[in-house]
Design an enzyme around this catalytic site. Structure first.
Site, PDB file in Angstrom:
ATOM      1  N   HIS A  22     -62.218   9.381   8.141  1.00 13.32           N
ATOM      2  CA  HIS A  22     -61.098   9.605   7.216  1.00 13.32           C
ATOM      3  C   HIS A  22     -61.614  10.557   6.131  1.00 13.32           C
ATOM      4  O   HIS A  22     -61.844  10.157   4.980  1.00 13.32           O
ATOM      5  CB  HIS A  22     -60.667   8.256   6.633  1.00 13.32           C
ATOM      6  CG  HIS A  22     -59.329   8.248   5.954  1.00 13.32           C
ATOM      7  ND1 HIS A  22     -58.656   9.394   5.548  1.00 13.32           N
ATOM      8  CD2 HIS A  22     -58.535   7.206   5.591  1.00 13.32           C
ATOM      9  CE1 HIS A  22     -57.524   9.054   4.978  1.00 13.32           C
ATOM     10  NE2 HIS A  22     -57.421   7.732   4.996  1.00 13.32           N
TER      11      HIS A  22
ATOM     12  N   ARG B  53     -52.547  11.573  11.485  1.00 14.45           N
ATOM     13  CA  ARG B  53     -53.233  10.274  11.577  1.00 14.45           C
ATOM     14  C   ARG B  53     -52.900   9.721  12.947  1.00 14.45           C
ATOM     15  O   ARG B  53     -51.738   9.757  13.384  1.00 14.45           O
ATOM     16  CB  ARG B  53     -52.758   9.329  10.491  1.00 14.45           C
ATOM     17  CG  ARG B  53     -53.254   7.896  10.710  1.00 14.45           C
ATOM     18  CD  ARG B  53     -52.949   6.991   9.571  1.00 14.45           C
ATOM     19  NE  ARG B  53     -53.828   7.277   8.436  1.00 14.45           N
ATOM     20  CZ  ARG B  53     -53.901   6.532   7.342  1.00 14.45           C
ATOM     21  NH1 ARG B  53     -53.138   5.457   7.226  1.00 14.45           N
ATOM     22  NH2 ARG B  53     -54.715   6.851   6.357  1.00 14.45           N
TER      23      ARG B  53
ATOM     24  N   ARG C  21     -50.543   5.833   1.069  1.00 12.08           N
ATOM     25  CA  ARG C  21     -51.246   6.802   0.231  1.00 12.08           C
ATOM     26  C   ARG C  21     -51.497   8.139   0.906  1.00 12.08           C
ATOM     27  O   ARG C  21     -51.235   9.196   0.326  1.00 12.08           O
ATOM     28  CB  ARG C  21     -52.618   6.250  -0.215  1.00 12.08           C
ATOM     29  CG  ARG C  21     -52.598   5.401  -1.434  1.00 12.08           C
ATOM     30  CD  ARG C  21     -53.647   4.324  -1.296  1.00 12.08           C
ATOM     31  NE  ARG C  21     -53.290   3.480  -0.178  1.00 12.08           N
ATOM     32  CZ  ARG C  21     -52.437   2.464  -0.281  1.00 12.08           C
ATOM     33  NH1 ARG C  21     -51.963   2.140  -1.441  1.00 12.08           N
ATOM     34  NH2 ARG C  21     -52.082   1.751   0.771  1.00 12.08           N
ATOM     35  N   THR C  22     -52.039   8.119   2.102  1.00 17.03           N
ATOM     36  CA  THR C  22     -52.467   9.381   2.715  1.00 17.03           C
ATOM     37  C   THR C  22     -51.253  10.268   2.983  1.00 17.03           C
ATOM     38  O   THR C  22     -51.243  11.455   2.613  1.00 17.03           O
ATOM     39  CB  THR C  22     -53.240   9.090   4.018  1.00 17.03           C
ATOM     40  OG1 THR C  22     -54.254   8.136   3.720  1.00 17.03           O
ATOM     41  CG2 THR C  22     -53.880  10.355   4.562  1.00 17.03           C
TER      42      THR C  22
ATOM     43  N   LYS D 118     -40.531   9.506  24.852  1.00 19.13           N
ATOM     44  CA  LYS D 118     -40.065   9.912  26.183  1.00 19.13           C
ATOM     45  C   LYS D 118     -41.240  10.259  27.096  1.00 19.13           C
ATOM     46  O   LYS D 118     -41.030  10.738  28.196  1.00 19.13           O
ATOM     47  CB  LYS D 118     -39.151  11.125  26.060  1.00 19.13           C
ATOM     48  CG  LYS D 118     -37.964  10.930  25.149  1.00 19.13           C
ATOM     49  CD  LYS D 118     -37.211  12.265  25.033  1.00 19.13           C
ATOM     50  CE  LYS D 118     -36.402  12.326  23.756  1.00 19.13           C
ATOM     51  NZ  LYS D 118     -36.006  13.696  23.416  1.00 19.13           N
TER      52      LYS D 118
END
Ligand code: CP
Length: 313
Positions: A127, A99, A49-50, A78
């Site tokens: 959030h 996120r 969703r986000t 890396k």
């Protein structure tokens, strides 16, 4: 330009102006609002969703999107640092949505970024974009945000959506019930935040004890991925499971059930076609809310403005 990191960074007036702008953008789409802008979408943790609604929101206001949905596809593999990743991405875009699994990663990013940061979830911390769409949904459905009784149910320890939403609702004179076993009850730092603001709350074991009284039931998933000890997860993973039989006729007629989703077993699908189930509408509201967040982050609208109706500009 404005970052979106924690709900404690916003006043009640600012929150209401964001919701007003989101409503205006939903009713009057502005396809070229951010036509010259590029969004970086950096997802170091899984999301449906986000990530997708931030992407959809960008397209709906004319912005372009670059980014990744797994750190494995980047030079982090890396050994590149988060600091360098953020600095570089800022050179390629005008705003960063990120996120990250570590609490505080988004705040850290603001210290090294020359473009605004929007927190799409940092560990078990916060959030904020989810909270804004939660508030938008509550306002749209209940006609108000103030003076509601809300029960947060499930994983309140690791649930960043609960942490952000309880901070925001503390500005709206709401009363809280935190329904969870001790193992995953709401953290002390959230209770301290509420105590400092004289907010009324009750810790509860069984949602049935408070079901007839509440206006909003905010269900959450037990977040297996955040448990250090999976034996503890096994003890609580099915602790609250609601279905049509356990809810309908036993709550207020107008009570709404929200869930940030994804769900696992905590809400039976037989509840989906009841009038109480708002979680899919809630998720859809993520698009206009995130359009508004871009517009504010990029300085198209300012939260101290009295008039934020895009039609009148
Ligand atoms: N509500 C939410 O954050 O969902 P995703 O994890 O799918 O983005």
């Amino acid at each position: 330009m404005r970052d979106f990191i924690s709900m404690k960074d916003f006043t009640k007036g600012e929150i209401l102006r964001i919701l007003k702008l989101a409503k205006s953008l939903k009713e009057n789409p502005q396809g070229n609002l951010l036509g010259d802008k590029i969004v970086s979408s950096l997802f170091f943790e899984p999301s449906t969703r986000t990530r997708l609604s931030f992407t959809s929101a960008a397209y709906r206001v004319g912005a372009k999107v670059l980014g990744f949905d797994s750190p494995d596809a980047t030079s982090l593999k890396k050994g590149e640092s988060l600091r360098d990743t953020i600095k570089m991405t800022g050179a390629y875009s005008d705003v960063i949505v990120m996120r990250h699994p570590i609490d505080g990663a988004a705040r850290f990013a603001t210290e090294v970024s020359n473009v605004p940061i929007i927190n799409g979830g940092d560990g078990a911390n916060e959030h904020p974009s989810q909270t804004l769409l939660d508030l938008y949904t509550i306002q749209e459905e209940m006609g108000k945000i103030e003076n509601l009784k809300i029960a947060f149910v499930g994983d309140l320890k690791y649930g960043r959506t609960v942490h952000s939403l309880s901070k925001a609702l503390s500005m709206f004179n709401c009363e809280f019930y935190f329904v969870a076993p001790d193992l995953i009850q709401i953290p002390e730092h959230i209770l301290k935040f509420l105590n400092n603001r004289n907010i009324k709350y009750t810790l509860v074991d069984d949602y049935k004890d408070i079901l007839p009284e509440i206006d909003v039931m905010y269900m959450t998933r037990i977040q297996r991925e955040r448990f250090e000890n999976l034996d503890e997860y096994e003890k609580v993973k099915t602790v609250y499971e609601i279905d049509k039989n356990s809810i309908v006729g036993k709550c207020k007629e107008e009570m709404i059930i929200l869930h940030p989703l994804p769900r696992v077993t905590e809400i039976n699908i037989d509840l989906d076609d009841t009038k109480h189930a708002l979680y899919f509408k809630q998720a859809a509201n993520g698009v206009p809310v995130r359009e508004a967040m871009y517009a504010i982050a990029l300085g198209k609208y300012h939260l101290d403005e009295d008039e934020m109706d895009v039609e009148k500009r």
